[in-house]
Design a protein around this motif. Structure first.
Motif, PDB file in Angstrom:
ATOM      1  N   ASP A 254       7.780  -9.916 -10.292  1.00 56.38           N
ATOM      2  CA  ASP A 254       7.606 -10.018  -8.845  1.00 56.38           C
ATOM      3  C   ASP A 254       7.547  -8.582  -8.316  1.00 56.38           C
ATOM      4  O   ASP A 254       7.924  -7.636  -9.016  1.00 56.38           O
ATOM      5  N   LEU A 255       7.094  -8.406  -7.080  1.00 59.89           N
ATOM      6  CA  LEU A 255       7.038  -7.061  -6.500  1.00 59.89           C
ATOM      7  C   LEU A 255       8.145  -6.813  -5.483  1.00 59.89           C
ATOM      8  O   LEU A 255       9.089  -6.078  -5.740  1.00 59.89           O
ATOM      9  N   ASP A 256       8.044  -7.439  -4.309  1.00 61.25           N
ATOM     10  CA  ASP A 256       8.958  -7.155  -3.202  1.00 61.25           C
ATOM     11  C   ASP A 256      10.409  -7.453  -3.563  1.00 61.25           C
ATOM     12  O   ASP A 256      10.734  -8.552  -4.024  1.00 61.25           O
ATOM     13  N   ASP A 257      11.273  -6.471  -3.345  1.00 59.45           N
ATOM     14  CA  ASP A 257      12.707  -6.569  -3.586  1.00 59.45           C
ATOM     15  C   ASP A 257      13.059  -6.750  -5.058  1.00 59.45           C
ATOM     16  O   ASP A 257      14.222  -7.012  -5.393  1.00 59.45           O
ATOM     17  N   THR A 258      12.073  -6.584  -5.923  1.00 57.93           N
ATOM     18  CA  THR A 258      12.308  -6.582  -7.362  1.00 57.93           C
ATOM     19  C   THR A 258      12.057  -5.199  -7.933  1.00 57.93           C
ATOM     20  O   THR A 258      12.932  -4.604  -8.562  1.00 57.93           O
ATOM     21  N   LEU A 259      10.881  -4.643  -7.659  1.00 61.13           N
ATOM     22  CA  LEU A 259      10.541  -3.302  -8.138  1.00 61.13           C
ATOM     23  C   LEU A 259      10.865  -2.221  -7.115  1.00 61.13           C
ATOM     24  O   LEU A 259      10.846  -1.032  -7.439  1.00 61.13           O
TER      25      LEU A 259
ATOM     26  N   ARG B 204      -2.214 -21.648  -6.351  1.00 59.54           N
ATOM     27  CA  ARG B 204      -1.082 -21.811  -5.441  1.00 59.54           C
ATOM     28  C   ARG B 204       0.026 -20.819  -5.789  1.00 59.54           C
ATOM     29  O   ARG B 204       0.169 -20.404  -6.928  1.00 59.54           O
ATOM     30  N   SER B 205       0.776 -20.436  -4.781  1.00 54.88           N
ATOM     31  CA  SER B 205       1.804 -19.405  -4.955  1.00 54.88           C
ATOM     32  C   SER B 205       2.976 -19.927  -5.788  1.00 54.88           C
ATOM     33  O   SER B 205       3.135 -21.133  -5.989  1.00 54.88           O
ATOM     34  N   LYS B 206       3.774 -18.988  -6.301  1.00 57.05           N
ATOM     35  CA  LYS B 206       5.015 -19.368  -6.991  1.00 57.05           C
ATOM     36  C   LYS B 206       5.852 -20.252  -6.059  1.00 57.05           C
ATOM     37  O   LYS B 206       5.882 -19.986  -4.856  1.00 57.05           O
TER      38      LYS B 206
ATOM     39  N   ILE C 265      -0.498 -14.927 -24.458  1.00 62.78           N
ATOM     40  CA  ILE C 265       0.830 -15.047 -25.052  1.00 62.78           C
ATOM     41  C   ILE C 265       1.444 -16.354 -24.557  1.00 62.78           C
ATOM     42  O   ILE C 265       1.386 -16.647 -23.354  1.00 62.78           O
ATOM     43  N   PRO C 266       2.024 -17.169 -25.434  1.00 64.80           N
ATOM     44  CA  PRO C 266       2.661 -18.413 -24.993  1.00 64.80           C
ATOM     45  C   PRO C 266       3.733 -18.144 -23.942  1.00 64.80           C
ATOM     46  O   PRO C 266       4.459 -17.145 -24.015  1.00 64.80           O
ATOM     47  N   SER C 267       3.842 -19.034 -22.978  1.00 69.33           N
ATOM     48  CA  SER C 267       4.746 -18.816 -21.844  1.00 69.33           C
ATOM     49  C   SER C 267       6.195 -18.622 -22.271  1.00 69.33           C
ATOM     50  O   SER C 267       6.932 -17.857 -21.635  1.00 69.33           O
ATOM     51  N   HIS C 268       6.626 -19.276 -23.364  1.00 69.22           N
ATOM     52  CA  HIS C 268       8.037 -19.176 -23.763  1.00 69.22           C
ATOM     53  C   HIS C 268       8.381 -17.826 -24.380  1.00 69.22           C
ATOM     54  O   HIS C 268       9.540 -17.576 -24.720  1.00 69.22           O
ATOM     55  N   HIS C 269       7.376 -16.953 -24.493  1.00 72.38           N
ATOM     56  CA  HIS C 269       7.623 -15.588 -24.955  1.00 72.38           C
ATOM     57  C   HIS C 269       7.470 -14.564 -23.824  1.00 72.38           C
ATOM     58  O   HIS C 269       7.479 -13.364 -24.083  1.00 72.38           O
ATOM     59  N   ILE C 270       7.327 -15.043 -22.583  1.00 69.88           N
ATOM     60  CA  ILE C 270       7.124 -14.143 -21.438  1.00 69.88           C
ATOM     61  C   ILE C 270       8.349 -14.196 -20.538  1.00 69.88           C
ATOM     62  O   ILE C 270       8.766 -15.267 -20.097  1.00 69.88           O
ATOM     63  N   LEU C 271       8.931 -13.048 -20.253  1.00 68.35           N
ATOM     64  CA  LEU C 271      10.086 -12.958 -19.354  1.00 68.35           C
ATOM     65  C   LEU C 271       9.600 -12.585 -17.957  1.00 68.35           C
ATOM     66  O   LEU C 271       9.027 -11.509 -17.759  1.00 68.35           O
ATOM     67  N   HIS C 272       9.815 -13.480 -17.003  1.00 66.40           N
ATOM     68  CA  HIS C 272       9.460 -13.195 -15.612  1.00 66.40           C
ATOM     69  C   HIS C 272      10.686 -12.673 -14.881  1.00 66.40           C
ATOM     70  O   HIS C 272      11.762 -13.276 -14.943  1.00 66.40           O
ATOM     71  N   VAL C 273      10.529 -11.565 -14.166  1.00 70.74           N
ATOM     72  CA  VAL C 273      11.631 -10.894 -13.478  1.00 70.74           C
ATOM     73  C   VAL C 273      11.400 -10.971 -11.980  1.00 70.74           C
ATOM     74  O   VAL C 273      10.340 -10.567 -11.479  1.00 70.74           O
TER      75      VAL C 273
ATOM     76  N   ASP D  82      10.841 -17.427  -8.159  1.00 73.68           N
ATOM     77  CA  ASP D  82      10.820 -16.684  -9.418  1.00 73.68           C
ATOM     78  C   ASP D  82      11.562 -17.395 -10.543  1.00 73.68           C
ATOM     79  O   ASP D  82      11.003 -17.620 -11.620  1.00 73.68           O
ATOM     80  N   VAL D  83      12.824 -17.749 -10.312  1.00 77.49           N
ATOM     81  CA  VAL D  83      13.622 -18.355 -11.386  1.00 77.49           C
ATOM     82  C   VAL D  83      13.177 -19.788 -11.658  1.00 77.49           C
ATOM     83  O   VAL D  83      12.794 -20.136 -12.776  1.00 77.49           O
ATOM     84  N   ASN D  84      13.228 -20.649 -10.628  1.00 77.64           N
ATOM     85  CA  ASN D  84      12.794 -22.036 -10.839  1.00 77.64           C
ATOM     86  C   ASN D  84      11.334 -22.092 -11.258  1.00 77.64           C
ATOM     87  O   ASN D  84      10.954 -22.874 -12.134  1.00 77.64           O
ATOM     88  N   GLY D  85      10.504 -21.256 -10.612  1.00 78.76           N
ATOM     89  CA  GLY D  85       9.093 -21.246 -10.953  1.00 78.76           C
ATOM     90  C   GLY D  85       8.864 -20.900 -12.402  1.00 78.76           C
ATOM     91  O   GLY D  85       8.087 -21.548 -13.104  1.00 78.76           O
ATOM     92  N   ALA D  86       9.545 -19.853 -12.866  1.00 70.79           N
ATOM     93  CA  ALA D  86       9.384 -19.439 -14.260  1.00 70.79           C
ATOM     94  C   ALA D  86       9.861 -20.519 -15.218  1.00 70.79           C
ATOM     95  O   ALA D  86       9.136 -20.921 -16.138  1.00 70.79           O
ATOM     96  N   ILE D  87      11.071 -21.002 -15.018  1.00 71.72           N
ATOM     97  CA  ILE D  87      11.656 -21.966 -15.955  1.00 71.72           C
ATOM     98  C   ILE D  87      10.875 -23.280 -15.964  1.00 71.72           C
ATOM     99  O   ILE D  87      10.582 -23.843 -17.032  1.00 71.72           O
ATOM    100  N   ASN D  88      10.501 -23.756 -14.794  1.00 72.94           N
ATOM    101  CA  ASN D  88       9.765 -25.023 -14.725  1.00 72.94           C
ATOM    102  C   ASN D  88       8.376 -24.928 -15.333  1.00 72.94           C
ATOM    103  O   ASN D  88       7.753 -25.958 -15.642  1.00 72.94           O
TER     104      ASN D  88
END
Length: 237
Positions: A16-21, A160-162, A177-185, A192-198
């Protein structure tokens, strides 16, 4: 750094960008204020306030619920809606919209990216492919981050947005790369969290709120990792 779930082998990172980086506090608010000042230069909108703008913005959302996926289109449609209620000629709408959006974007990119972010991304990029998934409209090249990332995906433009699946699926496809090998921060527990995990990603929550994660709104599922400072990700190298 806290681990709540077992981690598969990490082969790529999305951010993510805002308030993450970087700290996004008051950046959007300042950009909105300056844009409204620009609109006030037109006699027909001289009494416009930021409250008026936001009221119109949410009236537009009520009429077009799906518009929230694309903040750029939403902002343009809001300005157009405001103009339609004045006697400004329709032939002038495009010019007014263009100058207003240009003003907003100028202030929107007045972002101070910490040196610690540059250092971390430099180190990560030597080992992993990196990408951006954002619901905002920041251009990574305008804030000096473009060289670290293979691509940047934006809600609305790329699906559609996260937390919806299209934008996560596209990121996985583009990285090959398969999604289960990608870490979303990211800093948002819902997008971010629910979106990534779901959507099958690993999730890292950057807790900028200084509160127990279980006491935060939208804490419906735990991330794989929780950090409070972005440089903590260096521990994964």
């Amino acid at each position: 750094m806290y681990f709540y779930r077992s981690i598969h082998c990490i082969k790529a990172f999305t951010f993510d960008l805002d308030d993450t980086l970087y700290d996004n506090s008051m950046i959007v608010e300042k950009a909105e204020e300056e844009m409204v000042k620009m609109l006030q230069r037109h006699e027909q909108l001289c009494t416009l306030t930021t409250s008026d703008f936001f009221a119109e913005k949410y009236a537009v959302l009520t009429s077009y619920p799906e518009i929230y996926h694309d903040v750029i289109v939403w902002r343009i449609q809001t300005i157009k809606s405001l103009l339609s209620k004045t006697n400004i000629p329709v032939s002038k709408f495009a010019d007014v919209i263009d100058e207003s959006v240009t003003c907003f974007n100028f202030w929107r990119h007045k972002i101070n990216v910490p040196e610690s972010t540059h250092l971390l991304l430099t180190k990560l990029a030597t080992k992993y492919p990196l990408a951006v998934i954002t619901n905002g409209n920041v251009d990574i090249h305008q804030i000096g981050l473009g060289d670290y990332f293979q691509f940047s995906l934006r809600g609305g433009e790329h699906g559609r947005s996260k937390p919806f699946p299209e934008i996560f699926d596209l990121a996985s496809d583009k990285l090959a790369i398969p999604s289960h090998h990608i870490l979303h921060v990211g800093d948002n527990l819902l997008t971010d969290v629910n979106g990534a995990i779901n959507n099958g990603f690993l999730a890292c929550f950057i807790n900028i709120y200084h509160r127990n994660i279980l006491h935060l709104d939208n804490a419906s599922c735990l991330p794989h990792i929780e950090i409070t400072q972005l440089p903590e990700l260096e521990n994964l190298l």
